[in-house]
Design a protein around this motif. Structure first.
Motif, PDB file in Angstrom:
ATOM      1  N   GLN A 105       0.774  -1.271  -0.024  1.00 23.59           N
ATOM      2  CA  GLN A 105       0.015   0.181  -0.070  1.00 23.59           C
ATOM      3  C   GLN A 105       0.712   1.173  -0.028  1.00 23.59           C
ATOM      4  O   GLN A 105       0.515   2.249  -0.722  1.00 23.59           O
ATOM      5  CB  GLN A 105      -1.020  -0.132   1.235  1.00 23.59           C
ATOM      6  CG  GLN A 105      -1.757  -1.032   1.096  1.00 23.59           C
ATOM      7  CD  GLN A 105      -2.946  -1.203   2.198  1.00 23.59           C
ATOM      8  OE1 GLN A 105      -2.726  -0.528   3.389  1.00 23.59           O
ATOM      9  NE2 GLN A 105      -3.786  -2.079   2.477  1.00 23.59           N
ATOM     10  N   ILE A 106       2.014   1.101   0.868  1.00 23.74           N
ATOM     11  CA  ILE A 106       2.783   2.468   0.934  1.00 23.74           C
ATOM     12  C   ILE A 106       3.742   2.753  -0.465  1.00 23.74           C
ATOM     13  O   ILE A 106       3.682   3.786  -1.052  1.00 23.74           O
ATOM     14  CB  ILE A 106       3.765   2.174   1.765  1.00 23.74           C
ATOM     15  CG1 ILE A 106       3.277   2.226   3.362  1.00 23.74           C
ATOM     16  CG2 ILE A 106       5.086   3.349   1.786  1.00 23.74           C
ATOM     17  CD1 ILE A 106       4.107   1.975   4.223  1.00 23.74           C
ATOM     18  N   PHE A 107       3.700   1.488  -1.126  1.00 26.67           N
ATOM     19  CA  PHE A 107       4.601   1.545  -2.398  1.00 26.67           C
ATOM     20  C   PHE A 107       3.640   2.236  -3.557  1.00 26.67           C
ATOM     21  O   PHE A 107       4.033   2.896  -4.474  1.00 26.67           O
ATOM     22  CB  PHE A 107       4.955   0.133  -2.835  1.00 26.67           C
ATOM     23  CG  PHE A 107       5.669   0.039  -4.371  1.00 26.67           C
ATOM     24  CD1 PHE A 107       6.997   0.649  -4.568  1.00 26.67           C
ATOM     25  CD2 PHE A 107       4.863  -0.385  -5.498  1.00 26.67           C
ATOM     26  CE1 PHE A 107       7.607   0.548  -5.772  1.00 26.67           C
ATOM     27  CE2 PHE A 107       5.630  -0.387  -6.470  1.00 26.67           C
ATOM     28  CZ  PHE A 107       6.915   0.008  -6.860  1.00 26.67           C
ATOM     29  N   ALA A 108       2.469   1.720  -3.504  1.00 25.94           N
ATOM     30  CA  ALA A 108       1.477   2.042  -4.796  1.00 25.94           C
ATOM     31  C   ALA A 108       1.288   3.771  -4.344  1.00 25.94           C
ATOM     32  O   ALA A 108       0.899   4.166  -5.103  1.00 25.94           O
ATOM     33  CB  ALA A 108       0.077   1.366  -4.571  1.00 25.94           C
ATOM     34  N   ALA A 109       1.128   4.199  -3.068  1.00 24.48           N
ATOM     35  CA  ALA A 109       0.818   5.453  -2.686  1.00 24.48           C
ATOM     36  C   ALA A 109       1.928   6.400  -3.422  1.00 24.48           C
ATOM     37  O   ALA A 109       1.620   7.398  -3.800  1.00 24.48           O
ATOM     38  CB  ALA A 109       0.683   5.725  -1.126  1.00 24.48           C
ATOM     39  N   LEU A 110       3.254   5.734  -3.068  1.00 24.24           N
ATOM     40  CA  LEU A 110       4.263   6.421  -3.501  1.00 24.24           C
ATOM     41  C   LEU A 110       4.409   6.468  -5.214  1.00 24.24           C
ATOM     42  O   LEU A 110       4.795   7.815  -5.758  1.00 24.24           O
ATOM     43  CB  LEU A 110       5.587   5.869  -3.168  1.00 24.24           C
ATOM     44  CG  LEU A 110       6.176   5.955  -1.467  1.00 24.24           C
ATOM     45  CD1 LEU A 110       7.311   5.347  -1.393  1.00 24.24           C
ATOM     46  CD2 LEU A 110       6.326   7.306  -1.355  1.00 24.24           C
ATOM     47  N   CYS A 111       4.095   5.684  -5.952  1.00 26.25           N
ATOM     48  CA  CYS A 111       3.983   5.496  -7.084  1.00 26.25           C
ATOM     49  C   CYS A 111       2.901   6.366  -7.635  1.00 26.25           C
ATOM     50  O   CYS A 111       3.149   7.464  -8.692  1.00 26.25           O
ATOM     51  CB  CYS A 111       3.559   4.275  -7.862  1.00 26.25           C
ATOM     52  SG  CYS A 111       4.941   2.912  -7.535  1.00 26.25           S
ATOM     53  N   LEU A 112       1.815   6.553  -6.919  1.00 28.58           N
ATOM     54  CA  LEU A 112       0.887   7.620  -7.278  1.00 28.58           C
ATOM     55  C   LEU A 112       1.322   9.046  -7.329  1.00 28.58           C
ATOM     56  O   LEU A 112       0.879  10.042  -8.085  1.00 28.58           O
ATOM     57  CB  LEU A 112      -0.491   7.250  -6.664  1.00 28.58           C
ATOM     58  CG  LEU A 112      -1.654   8.030  -7.064  1.00 28.58           C
ATOM     59  CD1 LEU A 112      -2.095   8.157  -8.434  1.00 28.58           C
ATOM     60  CD2 LEU A 112      -2.853   7.747  -6.010  1.00 28.58           C
ATOM     61  N   PHE A 113       1.931   9.124  -6.019  1.00 25.16           N
ATOM     62  CA  PHE A 113       2.417  10.639  -5.699  1.00 25.16           C
ATOM     63  C   PHE A 113       3.378  10.997  -6.948  1.00 25.16           C
ATOM     64  O   PHE A 113       3.476  12.153  -7.139  1.00 25.16           O
ATOM     65  CB  PHE A 113       2.980  10.517  -4.327  1.00 25.16           C
ATOM     66  CG  PHE A 113       3.859  11.712  -4.075  1.00 25.16           C
ATOM     67  CD1 PHE A 113       2.866  12.858  -3.818  1.00 25.16           C
ATOM     68  CD2 PHE A 113       5.192  11.916  -3.960  1.00 25.16           C
ATOM     69  CE1 PHE A 113       3.483  14.262  -3.252  1.00 25.16           C
ATOM     70  CE2 PHE A 113       5.663  13.162  -3.856  1.00 25.16           C
ATOM     71  CZ  PHE A 113       4.957  14.269  -3.554  1.00 25.16           C
TER      72      PHE A 113
END
Length: 470
Positions: A105-113
């Motif tokens: 979830q953290i990785f997906a949030a970073l990619c989206l950011f």
């Protein structure tokens, strides 16, 4: 269903709390906790325990039962210990899975950011194009506008630019500058032949060579004259070169006034000269010339009028005509960056034209190899020319072209320019556009006439000449 905690022992009469009520068929689910474990009872009447206690499936229940049984049986204690180990491993696995899911979830949030940040930056770069006050069309006042946010990213990947010359680097606005008629130069001193008194006097004096030259300029084309409401004559031309020649002839008092079906009307010094248009031999990239066959309505003569590149006209001059002067004139104009055309004509006999006309109509109506057959038939007529002279037309560069190309070259972008001009003309245009630097060595690769004319031959090493110049 109502759940109530009752502190009673197994077999005892359950107390009757005030909030314990029967539901449905007086059946109430009650939770009873004794000293050793947690049990579930069904109570049919308030305060009366009817059902045998059933184990409530919780971890605390299992642990307490295991401890109780372990006091009496070592075997049960070992089994329960294994059960505890198994449940402990399961808990560890569940904990690891939870951490892994949190990482995803953290990785997906970073990619989206990061994606959102890149889009914002590219949008800002595109806005710099909109904010540039110098990127504007001064004629219309329309500023630049970037419709694609990825334009800066796309521009950064450009390494080569292939461009046409006419209409891209130049304005595609042809201006008649100079001419040479029968070895006499006009416009060399002033740079504008239309203001040369020597040429104007020759036209006024009805010099035969000059009149023939200007006549070819006026009617050897596919231009359509249109009379405006004010009475002025405007020309609709597919080629800017033809438009420049027709307008130049009009300024020399040879005005292409009207075209009615196949009748061409020319106004010259107050008189009207009519020609009947018999055939049009259209320009092709292989022939590099175009011709018209007209009949002079005044004397009935049939004339072939032609214009084209020097390589398509001068070699077909009649025997005995000196073309050395015209070759030198073409080279001189080309070094000035001017577009050159050679003008020629010849008189046709009636029987010669009639015989040729039948072959031309047959070639035009064929369905197999039409272009090749038409070119072959045209070649039968386009020879034995009397070369009249050479025209020089200027196509001015657009504003800011040299500076723009120099800036892009400093950015590491390479240029290729496509042009049908002569080699010297192309070199001069390249120098004026900053395509090449005059201080550097140049390598010119020239192919022989057979290869450049489009004949179906293979590339042979001896057909290319390599010339190095400074």
């Amino acid at each position: 269903m109502t759940e109530t905690l009752l502190n009673v022992s197994e077999g005892d009469q359950a107390p009757t709390p005030s909030n314990l009520k029967a539901v449905g068929k007086k059946t109430v689910q009650a939770i009873v906790i004794n000293d050793k474990s947690r049990f579930s009872y069904k109570i049919d009447e308030p305060g009366i325990l009817k059902s045998k206690p059933t184990e409530y499936p919780t971890m605390q229940t299992n642990m307490r039962l295991g401890n109780q049984i372990g006091e009496n049986s070592g075997m049960h204690q070992n089994l329960n210990s294994q059960e505890e180990d198994r449940r402990g491993i399961g808990g560890s696995l569940n904990s690891a899975g939870t951490r892994r899911n949190n990482g995803f979830q953290i990785f997906a949030a970073l990619c989206l950011f990061l994606q959102v940040s890149l889009d914002l930056v590219k949008s800002l770069y595109a806005k710099f194009i909109d904010w540039d006050s110098e990127m504007i069309d001064y004629e219309t006042g329309i500023p630049s506008h970037a419709t694609n946010t990825a334009i800066s990213e796309d521009l950064g990947q450009v390494e080569y630019i292939m461009t046409d010359k006419t209409g891209t680097l130049t304005e595609n606005r042809m201006i008649f500058r100079r001419c040479c008629i029968n070895g006499v130069f006009y416009g060399n001193e002033s740079g504008d032949a239309l203001k040369d008194d020597k040429l104007l006097n020759a036209v006024a004096g009805s010099s035969l060579d000059v009149i023939q030259f200007v006549t070819v300029m006026a009617i050897c084309n596919i231009v359509i004259p249109i009379k405006s409401k004010t009475g002025a004559i405007l020309y609709k031309a597919q080629s800017q070169d033809e438009d420049a020649l027709v307008n130049a002839a009009a300024q020399l008092h040879m005005v292409y006034a009207n075209k009615n079906a196949n009748i061409l009307e020319i106004r010259f010094n107050g008189s009207i000269i009519k020609y009947e248009l018999l055939e049009i031999l259209e320009f092709t990239s292989d022939r590099k010339r175009m011709s018209v066959v007209v009949k002079d309505c005044q004397n009935g003569k049939i004339l072939l009028l032609s214009k084209g590149a020097d390589g398509a006209i001068l070699p077909y001059a009649y025997d005995g005509q000196q073309t050395r002067t015209f070759i030198e004139v073409v080279e001189q104009y080309a070094q000035l960056g001017l577009r050159t055309l050679c003008l020629a004509w010849r008189e046709l006999k009636e029987d010669e034209y009639q015989e040729w006309s039948l072959m031309f109509k047959e070639a035009s109506s064929t369905l197999v190899d039409r272009e090749w057959r038409i070119a072959e038939v045209c070649q039968r007529l386009e020879h034995e020319f009397e070369v009249l002279g050479v025209t020089a037309i200027e196509d001015c560069l657009q504003d800011g072209v040299p500076e723009t190309i120099e800036t892009l070259r400093k950015a590491g972008i390479n240029f290729w320019m496509l042009t049908g001009d002569k080699q010297n003309t192309a070199i001069e245009i390249a120098l004026s556009c900053n395509f090449i630097s005059p201080a550097r060595d140049r390598v010119c690769i020239a192919m022989d006439e057979a290869f450049s004319s489009g004949m179906p031959i293979g590339v042979r090493p001896h057909e290319a000449k390599y010339l190095c110049k400074k």
